[in-house]
Each structure stands twice: as structure tokens, then as C-alpha cells.
Design an enzyme around this catalytic site. Structure first.
Site, short mmCIF file in Angstrom:
data_model
loop_
_atom_site.label_atom_id
_atom_site.label_comp_id
_atom_site.label_asym_id
_atom_site.label_seq_id
_atom_site.Cartn_x
_atom_site.Cartn_y
_atom_site.Cartn_z
N THR A 26 -103.12 -29.77 -23.80
CA THR A 26 -103.03 -31.01 -22.95
C THR A 26 -102.83 -30.90 -21.57
OG1 THR A 26 -100.67 -31.14 -22.97
CG2 THR A 26 -101.74 -32.05 -24.87
N ASP A 27 -103.51 -31.97 -20.79
CA ASP A 27 -103.16 -31.97 -19.37
C ASP A 27 -101.69 -32.30 -19.15
OD1 ASP A 27 -102.88 -34.77 -19.84
OD2 ASP A 27 -104.99 -35.05 -19.01
N ALA A 28 -101.29 -32.54 -17.97
CA ALA A 28 -99.97 -33.04 -17.48
C ALA A 28 -99.62 -34.34 -18.07
CB ALA A 28 -99.68 -33.21 -15.95
N GLY A 29 -100.36 -35.10 -18.58
CA GLY A 29 -100.08 -36.32 -19.16
C GLY A 29 -99.90 -36.47 -20.74
N VAL A 31 -102.48 -35.52 -22.63
CA VAL A 31 -103.48 -35.96 -23.39
C VAL A 31 -104.48 -34.51 -23.59
CG1 VAL A 31 -105.70 -37.13 -23.14
CG2 VAL A 31 -103.45 -38.22 -22.44
#
Length: 149
Positions: A26-29, A31
Site C-alpha cells: 500500500t501507499d501512505a493512505g 490503498v
């Protein structure tokens, strides 16, 4: 739409491989990062080949054949998120002597998140030039095609 992995005897045309989303995907969010879907699909194709009785190492070491992605068309429909349980499907659309096209989808439950067409080329493990798919594998793949290109 979960489908159990197929086994070599009585192989079906649809193969589905389960995966889960981890932090590293995932990315920082939280997602799933877009390139990670390509990795999920790669793993499913590798497991599909293994279920057919052809591991990647055997193809390389015994037959001198590797597969490389030549082209990918991806349609991102909805995001996957941290800890989601996903099903990554593989269907062989067409097989030629030195290439194949797969239709792949990624679902979370009944929700379609990603669909893609992936073209792979058979290459010589020694020099990465195109080469024919080994005869026994080619015959097996031809029997699993779902449609002509």
C-alpha cells in the site's frame, strides 16, 4: 467470487489465487499501490503454471524457457485496501507457439477491482530471444484456450 485453485487432473479454464493486502502493498493512505496489482497478477499466473505441473524453475532449468511480460492493459475500477482478502483470476485467452494472452481479474468478494489483458512471450533463458513454448506445455495450453484472438 472465490474460486478454489485448480489441480492438474481435471483442470478448469478458470484459475483463481487468493492473496491478502499487506502494508508493503500500500501507499501512505493504506490503498494498494497501482504497480502492486501487476505483481498480484504475476503471482497468480505463476501459481496457475505450477497447478498445471510446470514450475518456473523447471521451465528455466529443464526446458531453457522463461516467460516475460510483453504488454499489459489494465483497467483499475476500485481500490483495494490494507488487509483486504483478494482473489486474482487467470484465464488463458489465446496461445501461440511463442506467446500467450491472459485475461485476469482481481476481486474483493463480489466487487471487481481490476481487470487486465496480459501478453507474455516465451524466451530462451540463455539469450532472451523468442523461442517456442515446449511441446508438451504448448499442447496443454492450447487445450485451455477460451477464444481465438
Amino acid at each position: 467470487m472465490a474460486h478454489p485453485p485448480m489441480s492438474a487432473p481435471g483442470v478448469t479454464r478458470l484459475f483463481s489465487w487468493p492473496t491478502r493486502v499487506y502494508w508493503e502493498d500500500t501507499d501512505a493512505g493504506g490503498v494498494v499501490y497501482h504497480a502492486q496489482y501487476v505483481a498480484f497478477m504475476e503471482r497468480a499466473r505463476s501459481e496457475w503454471l505450477r497447478a498445471l505441473g510446470h514450475g518456473q524453475a523447471e521451465l528455466r532449468d529443464v526446458h531453457g524457457t522463461v516467460f516475460a511480460v510483453r504488454a499489459v492493459r489494465v483497467d483499475f475500477r476500485a481500490p483495494a485496501r490494507l488487509d483486504d482478502a483478494l482473489q486474482v483470476s487467470v484465464v488463458l485467452r489465446t496461445c501461440r507457439r511463442a506467446s500467450a494472452v491472459f485475461a485476469q481479474q482481481i476481486h474483493r468478494g463480489n466487487d471487481l477491482l481490476v481487470d487486465a489483458d496480459v501478453r507474455v512471450a516465451a524466451l530462451s533463458a540463455a539469450d532472451f530471444r523468442p523461442q517456442a513454448i515446449p511441446d508438451a506445455l504448448y499442447a496443454q495450453l492450447k487445450s485451455l484456450e477460451t477464444s481465438a484472438e
